[in-house]
Write a protein that holds these residues in place. Sequence first.
Motif, mmCIF file in Angstrom:
data_model
loop_
_atom_site.group_PDB
_atom_site.id
_atom_site.type_symbol
_atom_site.label_atom_id
_atom_site.label_comp_id
_atom_site.label_asym_id
_atom_site.label_seq_id
_atom_site.Cartn_x
_atom_site.Cartn_y
_atom_site.Cartn_z
ATOM 1 N N SER A 115 0.822 -1.211 0.000
ATOM 2 C CA SER A 115 0.000 0.000 0.000
ATOM 3 C C SER A 115 0.857 1.263 0.000
ATOM 4 C CB SER A 115 -0.930 0.011 1.211
ATOM 5 O OG SER A 115 -1.831 -1.070 1.132
ATOM 6 N N VAL A 116 1.934 1.254 0.762
ATOM 7 C CA VAL A 116 2.810 2.427 0.798
ATOM 8 C C VAL A 116 3.480 2.635 -0.554
ATOM 9 C CG1 VAL A 116 4.969 3.307 1.792
ATOM 10 C CG2 VAL A 116 3.191 2.417 3.275
ATOM 11 N N ILE A 117 3.967 1.564 -1.157
ATOM 12 C CA ILE A 117 4.590 1.688 -2.480
ATOM 13 C C ILE A 117 3.561 2.141 -3.507
ATOM 14 C CG2 ILE A 117 5.708 0.387 -4.331
ATOM 15 C CD1 ILE A 117 7.005 -1.325 -2.141
ATOM 16 N N GLY A 118 2.337 1.634 -3.410
ATOM 17 C CA GLY A 118 1.282 2.057 -4.329
ATOM 18 C C GLY A 118 0.918 3.525 -4.173
ATOM 19 N N MET A 119 0.903 4.004 -2.929
ATOM 20 C CA MET A 119 0.622 5.435 -2.689
ATOM 21 C C MET A 119 1.705 6.306 -3.312
ATOM 22 S SD MET A 119 -2.083 6.196 -0.967
ATOM 23 C CE MET A 119 -2.492 6.797 0.613
ATOM 24 N N PHE A 120 2.967 5.938 -3.089
ATOM 25 C CA PHE A 120 4.063 6.726 -3.645
ATOM 26 C C PHE A 120 4.079 6.690 -5.162
ATOM 27 C CE2 PHE A 120 6.349 6.286 0.545
ATOM 28 C CZ PHE A 120 6.182 7.618 0.873
ATOM 29 N N SER A 121 3.837 5.524 -5.737
ATOM 30 C CA SER A 121 3.868 5.443 -7.199
ATOM 31 C C SER A 121 2.668 6.142 -7.824
ATOM 32 C CB SER A 121 3.948 3.991 -7.650
ATOM 33 O OG SER A 121 2.809 3.288 -7.222
ATOM 34 N N GLY A 122 1.515 6.093 -7.173
ATOM 35 C CA GLY A 122 0.351 6.822 -7.681
ATOM 36 C C GLY A 122 0.556 8.319 -7.638
ATOM 37 N N MET A 174 -5.729 -5.830 -8.350
ATOM 38 C CA MET A 174 -6.225 -5.627 -9.716
ATOM 39 C C MET A 174 -6.272 -4.147 -10.069
ATOM 40 S SD MET A 174 -9.124 -8.556 -10.225
ATOM 41 C CE MET A 174 -10.155 -8.033 -8.884
ATOM 42 N N PHE A 175 -6.728 -3.307 -9.138
ATOM 43 C CA PHE A 175 -6.801 -1.883 -9.435
ATOM 44 C C PHE A 175 -5.426 -1.219 -9.476
ATOM 45 C CE2 PHE A 175 -11.328 -2.167 -8.140
ATOM 46 C CZ PHE A 175 -11.852 -1.674 -9.315
ATOM 47 N N VAL A 176 -4.482 -1.708 -8.684
ATOM 48 C CA VAL A 176 -3.125 -1.162 -8.737
ATOM 49 C C VAL A 176 -2.484 -1.499 -10.079
ATOM 50 C CG1 VAL A 176 -0.799 -1.458 -7.778
ATOM 51 C CG2 VAL A 176 -2.695 -0.989 -6.281
ATOM 52 N N ILE A 177 -2.720 -2.697 -10.580
ATOM 53 C CA ILE A 177 -2.175 -3.067 -11.885
ATOM 54 C C ILE A 177 -2.789 -2.211 -12.993
ATOM 55 C CG2 ILE A 177 -2.129 -4.919 -13.605
ATOM 56 C CD1 ILE A 177 -1.729 -6.865 -11.318
ATOM 57 N N VAL A 178 -4.079 -1.935 -12.901
ATOM 58 C CA VAL A 178 -4.732 -1.073 -13.883
ATOM 59 C C VAL A 178 -4.221 0.358 -13.755
ATOM 60 C CG1 VAL A 178 -6.959 -0.027 -14.480
ATOM 61 C CG2 VAL A 178 -6.801 -2.472 -14.120
ATOM 62 N N GLY A 179 -3.915 0.785 -12.534
ATOM 63 C CA GLY A 179 -3.537 2.165 -12.283
ATOM 64 C C GLY A 179 -2.222 2.594 -12.882
ATOM 65 N N ALA A 191 -4.635 4.222 -8.589
ATOM 66 C CA ALA A 191 -3.608 3.534 -7.801
ATOM 67 C C ALA A 191 -3.649 3.974 -6.343
ATOM 68 C CB ALA A 191 -2.235 3.801 -8.399
ATOM 69 N N ILE A 192 -3.884 5.251 -6.096
ATOM 70 C CA ILE A 192 -3.962 5.740 -4.720
ATOM 71 C C ILE A 192 -5.200 5.181 -4.016
ATOM 72 C CG2 ILE A 192 -4.314 7.809 -3.320
ATOM 73 C CD1 ILE A 192 -2.451 9.251 -5.261
ATOM 74 N N LEU A 193 -6.338 5.132 -4.706
ATOM 75 C CA LEU A 193 -7.553 4.569 -4.100
ATOM 76 C C LEU A 193 -7.391 3.073 -3.815
ATOM 77 C CD1 LEU A 193 -10.351 6.393 -6.104
ATOM 78 C CD2 LEU A 193 -9.630 6.799 -3.750
ATOM 79 N N ALA A 194 -6.708 2.361 -4.704
ATOM 80 C CA ALA A 194 -6.457 0.942 -4.461
ATOM 81 C C ALA A 194 -5.528 0.750 -3.268
ATOM 82 C CB ALA A 194 -5.850 0.305 -5.710
ATOM 83 N N ILE A 215 -6.808 -8.666 -2.963
ATOM 84 C CA ILE A 215 -6.790 -9.084 -4.369
ATOM 85 C C ILE A 215 -7.478 -8.043 -5.248
ATOM 86 C CG2 ILE A 215 -7.636 -10.848 -5.964
ATOM 87 C CD1 ILE A 215 -6.949 -12.892 -3.785
ATOM 88 N N ILE A 216 -8.566 -7.453 -4.785
ATOM 89 C CA ILE A 216 -9.217 -6.374 -5.545
ATOM 90 C C ILE A 216 -8.282 -5.173 -5.650
ATOM 91 C CG2 ILE A 216 -11.103 -4.703 -5.472
ATOM 92 C CD1 ILE A 216 -12.840 -6.946 -4.308
ATOM 93 N N ALA A 217 -7.593 -4.848 -4.565
ATOM 94 C CA ALA A 217 -6.621 -3.752 -4.606
ATOM 95 C C ALA A 217 -5.494 -4.055 -5.583
ATOM 96 C CB ALA A 217 -6.057 -3.495 -3.211
#
Length: 106
Positions: free
Chosen positions: A20-27, A78-83, A48-51, A74-76
């Motif tokens: 989640s932290v890496i996803g927040m930074f990358s988003g 999928m959305f991170v990959i789309v993001g 990506a931030i919402l995921a 798992i839903i997060a």
Amino acid sequence: MKRTKSVSRTFEMMMGIFGSVIGMFSGSFLIFIKSFGQSHPPFLGVIAILASILGFISVYYVRKNPELAGVGFIIATMFVIVGADYINILSSMFLLVAGVSSLFRK
């Protein structure tokens, strides 16, 4: 008196927090890059931030209801990959490991 075996969910929590932290930074990085050029629409960074926020919510619920948290991870994922294209691969791998281990670990 019968002893019940309790499973520690620290591994799932740590993987979920890392992802989640890496996803927040990358988003936020994707939103920042958009201001300089035409690489990605900023909506993908917001996804990506919402995921990643969904990943943090799943971290909170992993001790109370691990199956629900696993589905949330798992839903997060999928959305991170789309993001994002390549920048969120590490985040999605952490979230996927957290989701699968919280679903199948008993």
